[in-house]
Motif scaffolding. Structure first.
Motif, PDB file in Angstrom:
ATOM      1  N   THR A 260      15.894   9.206  26.267  1.00  0.00           N
ATOM      2  CA  THR A 260      16.777   8.373  25.480  1.00  0.00           C
ATOM      3  C   THR A 260      18.226   8.695  25.828  1.00  0.00           C
ATOM      4  O   THR A 260      19.081   7.814  25.861  1.00  0.00           O
ATOM      5  CB  THR A 260      16.521   8.625  23.979  1.00  0.00           C
ATOM      6  N   GLY A 261      18.466   9.963  26.134  1.00  0.00           N
ATOM      7  CA  GLY A 261      19.796  10.391  26.523  1.00  0.00           C
ATOM      8  C   GLY A 261      20.315   9.647  27.741  1.00  0.00           C
ATOM      9  O   GLY A 261      21.513   9.393  27.866  1.00  0.00           O
ATOM     10  N   PHE A 262      19.405   9.261  28.641  1.00  0.00           N
ATOM     11  CA  PHE A 262      19.801   8.549  29.847  1.00  0.00           C
ATOM     12  C   PHE A 262      20.548   7.256  29.526  1.00  0.00           C
ATOM     13  O   PHE A 262      21.670   7.042  29.969  1.00  0.00           O
ATOM     14  CB  PHE A 262      18.570   8.182  30.692  1.00  0.00           C
ATOM     15  N   VAL A 263      19.878   6.401  28.761  1.00  0.00           N
ATOM     16  CA  VAL A 263      20.475   5.103  28.470  1.00  0.00           C
ATOM     17  C   VAL A 263      21.735   5.279  27.630  1.00  0.00           C
ATOM     18  O   VAL A 263      22.760   4.647  27.882  1.00  0.00           O
ATOM     19  CB  VAL A 263      19.448   4.176  27.772  1.00  0.00           C
ATOM     20  N   ALA A 265      23.686   7.791  27.679  1.00  0.00           N
ATOM     21  CA  ALA A 265      24.722   8.291  28.580  1.00  0.00           C
ATOM     22  C   ALA A 265      25.287   7.142  29.397  1.00  0.00           C
ATOM     23  O   ALA A 265      26.497   7.041  29.600  1.00  0.00           O
ATOM     24  CB  ALA A 265      24.133   9.354  29.499  1.00  0.00           C
TER      25      ALA A 265
END
Lengths: 316, 316, 316, 316
Positions: A260-263, A265
């Motif tokens: 979830t951190g990817f999107v 970020a």
């Protein structure tokens, strides 16, 4: 984003009648929101759409259900009558609106087969279908709910869609990560579902029935669990099943939370993303700080850096 | 933040009595927290508010329920009597406090109709209403709980509200995103709810009753599911319903999680970073913060900077 | 962090025996992890602690429950006997370890009353208490589980606690935000709980019992719902209750999710936080970019900036 | 990333046959995806893997369950027959593929004992085992599902794994934080589980059975609760149990949410920012990225920079 906005503008201008006159004025009222009348039309349409959806929803509540008199084909109670009248009033209103849209655009056929044209048609079709098919509140409800998509059209005219474009852009940029993520999730769901199915069916024996009746059911459990929804309709009953599911929950939790951190970020680090495009011409490093003028790996000046491809894939 | 703090300060000064004396001292004790007495008053008030709420909550527990003797109108048991006494003591205390507040402000009427003035009045009203209306622990509980809002007034005096202001500011900055987000969520909830309603009612047949009894019920399911609350009181029972709900869960999950990044980004101050609007004329730095007036590398004024390409405001 | 590490170091040095010899060597083995023997001791202790906790947990499983023979006071079955022997072996081991710790520190009394000293004592006490009090697997389990805290002591010796310190530091820095957040959550929980209690009890009537039996129960529901745990043991049964709870879920969700960003921002933006400490001497702006040399609001040089107080509270 | 990609490339080149010819061409088709044929092979394999998994899953659905005729050992119904044929077709296909892989690599034994070689063998083994062991759809399902891991091999060939590498890298970088986090979670789970077990068993008395039947069950409850899954199969029934579990939920929630920020920060690349270890000797910039060798403002080499104060590595 800028290019997306231009594209929308261009697409719209194509349909606007060229000569000033009633059709152009009508077009501006119906399709644009720059004039007070256009804005009023949009608000009215928004209210009509939401009202019609509320009606469709209320009709399915058992107490309010629309019952037609078997002989006359007319609604039985006065409340049912009110629903029936409102339903038809809105259908006729949407039909007139659809006709006006077709009338005032430059290329009616092109509009009729565009995304919004099809949605407009689908919004009025179920109303007329009930004339031929036996009426029941429960038929076509899914078709009727498509009507709701038109809410976005109205919002779009108010230029709020640029926000959605931005979001779509961020999602698009992290599409590879999302595909890998979905693959990981599906494999994890299948393997953990299968594992729990095997354990629970073997341990529960033949007499007590396990909640994990089949692998698809176990995969449904895995998805419901990993997303932390946790209905509790499918639940492990054996001690070993509980221990393994506790471990799977912790694993699955990390699996869901971490990427979830990817999107996020990608969404929040938009400024940084732009800088990524500039690749150091000397060493190939792509991620620099916002304010960087020199590559901090090799000391090469970044102004002379060559812009890479949109996604910056070194390997391809 | 600083300006918000100033605004609060100014608003407060308007109500402070101009001439030194008892009223001004009282005002400082009741409304301010700079003096030891003022701080003590705040702590006392905080304790009284929380006590009164705990009493209200405990009264509804069946075992402790306040029962009045039918003949005398007095509480029946000794525990009920203790509740009754504490309740009245607090009501009288709050009444005195309300009177003192009205007495020491410069414009009592203005205060009485201000937000906190109304909340103060609503905190004591239910107590007196029970004299006229037949008493029951369950009446006015919602009115009584409004009392709890006054906790924030006390905290505000301690200058903690600047944190809440910051939050409100961040939420306000991302309001367009939030509107689009809410619209997307509501449309998704309606369409997925309707879809599940149609599938479950059709597939379950007439004999077995589906949990999805109506569209509002199905929308309740959709909200409970998408936010990952997942009570489990409404659950799909058919295989196809389970497959579709698994897909909807994954979609809904992304729908909820992804935009969360927006507000978080706004909160963590990253939203302010990196615009390419201006280039520093002296050192050539291009990426400044949105709020920047001066270049933070060389200190040169940015007004004289050359504007570069605009990003996305084209439509407006 | 650096100062926290120093503090730990200083505290430890105080207890290390001054003169080289057996006691100092023993101290290094038991309290430090620099030597191979010290590391071995830590690993052994870790294994012993975890084993003892696993034993305590297994003893409560109905099938394995430790049953004592009524006449001899000895365990009845062979499995129970194994549990009994392991339990006593570990208790004696921990007692010896406690004795050695007391022996090798410079100030035994100071150690005995320190946090870890008390935890050490509490770990062995329940074992001996069973000699005097009638034994039951279910007594003192909570006391026994305190033993688990010693896991952190071992990890601390391995210098991993600096990570936890960092976390604690970040939490400490955002304490004001957390207090406001907790106040908002508690007020929201109380008001929404009370609202649901009133609605459900009024609408369900006297014959059907609502799940919301009291306000504390309704507050339990509100916490379970807002944190998206959603057990489903307390659930609204009326249509209006469902609509309101759906709205409360969406509100509560934002309430929980949004401020989460604060702590995350504090944790991930540690570099930025450090820069905040430097306040612009001219205009008072505190949040600058990492690489900033000049204030981007007033153009003043930041090197000359005065460091502010740890939390940088302008208002105080 | 680049180095990880190089490593993969190097490892792959070792197995590629040196002399051009049939084996090399076959190798490129099977192991690479640069040629149209290689891409086609990958797509075909992907479809075959997913089909076989769907078959395995469907066979466990009670309605479709594969039943063998007791006498002939052949499937009973026509649907079962179709499953049986498809199952064998895919097993033979995978066997041929496994044979070809062994044939065209340079070192067949090395391949056979590599990770993917073992996975390939495990994918075909269960099919042949059913010839010797009595067949049941429920046996070996977990072995069969390992087949699904091969999906990643195909995706890897398409170079998407670089994304997963990045993720693994980020997770690896924050491993210490993750260990501390897991230790905290496990201790919290054990202590809160034990606490709830003691409270519920004591308060529920001997007649009403608590859901917390043992400590492992209570720990299962704690994990299900803290991750906000919340099945609702284990739930507190006493008032005190509910109050304590509400507090534990709020604590556990923070415990889970807060450290999530760590990995997210690491992932979004903020973990790399801002260390004060070195000061650029030329321009005086102090905050560089951890990996920086050159100043990204002036391009000066940082090795010659003067070290400033150390932060936290004091203990080591």
């Amino acid at each position: 984003m800028s290019s997306a906005a231009e594209k929308v503008l261009r697409r719209r201008l194509i349909q606007r009648p060229a000569d000033p006159g009633f059709r152009q004025t009508l077009y501006d009222v119906i399709f644009e929101a720059d004039t007070p009348l256009g804005r009023g039309f949009d608000v009215g349409l928004l209210v009509a759409i939401i009202t019609s959806i509320v009606l469709v929803a209320l009709e399915t509540v058992p107490e309010y259900e629309l019952q037609l008199d078997n002989e006359s084909g007319q609604p039985a109670s006065s409340l049912a009558k009110a629903f029936w009248v409102a339903e038809w009033a809105l259908t006729i209103l949407f039909t007139i609106e659809y006709g006006l849209r077709l009338y005032c655009v430059r290329h009616p056929l092109k509009y009729a087969f565009s995304f919004w044209g099809v949605v407009d048609l689908l919004s009025i079709l179920p109303g007329y279908l009930t004339l031929y098919v036996e009426y029941s509140a429960k038929s076509f409800v899914i078709l009727r709910s498509i009507r709701l998509l038109r809410v976005f059209r109205v919002l779009k005219l108010w230029r709020m869609m640029s926000q959605a474009d931005e979001l779509a852009d961020a999602v698009w940029k992290s599409r590879e990560k999302i595909i890998v993520f979905l693959a990981v999730v599906l494999v994890a769901v299948t393997i953990s579902g299968t594992l729990m199915y095997q354990i629970e069916t073997v341990l529960m024996g033949k007499y007590h029935e396990s909640d994990f009746t089949s692998i698809p059911q176990a995969m449904y459990w895995a998805i419901v669990t990993m997303t932390t929804v946790g209905y509790g309709d499918v639940v492990p009953h054996t001690t070993i099943g509980k221990i393994i599911s506790a471990v799977l929950i912790l694993l699955g939790y990390s699996l869901i939370i971490v990427p979830t951190g990817f999107v996020s970020a990608e969404l929040s680090g938009r400024g940084q993303t732009a800088t990524e495009h500039h690749r150091c011409a000397q060493c190939g490093l792509m991620r620099h700080r916002e304010t960087a003028d020199y590559c901090d790996r090799c000391g090469h000046r970044l102004d002379e850096a060559l812009p890479t491809q949109d996604n910056g894939e070194l390997l391809q």
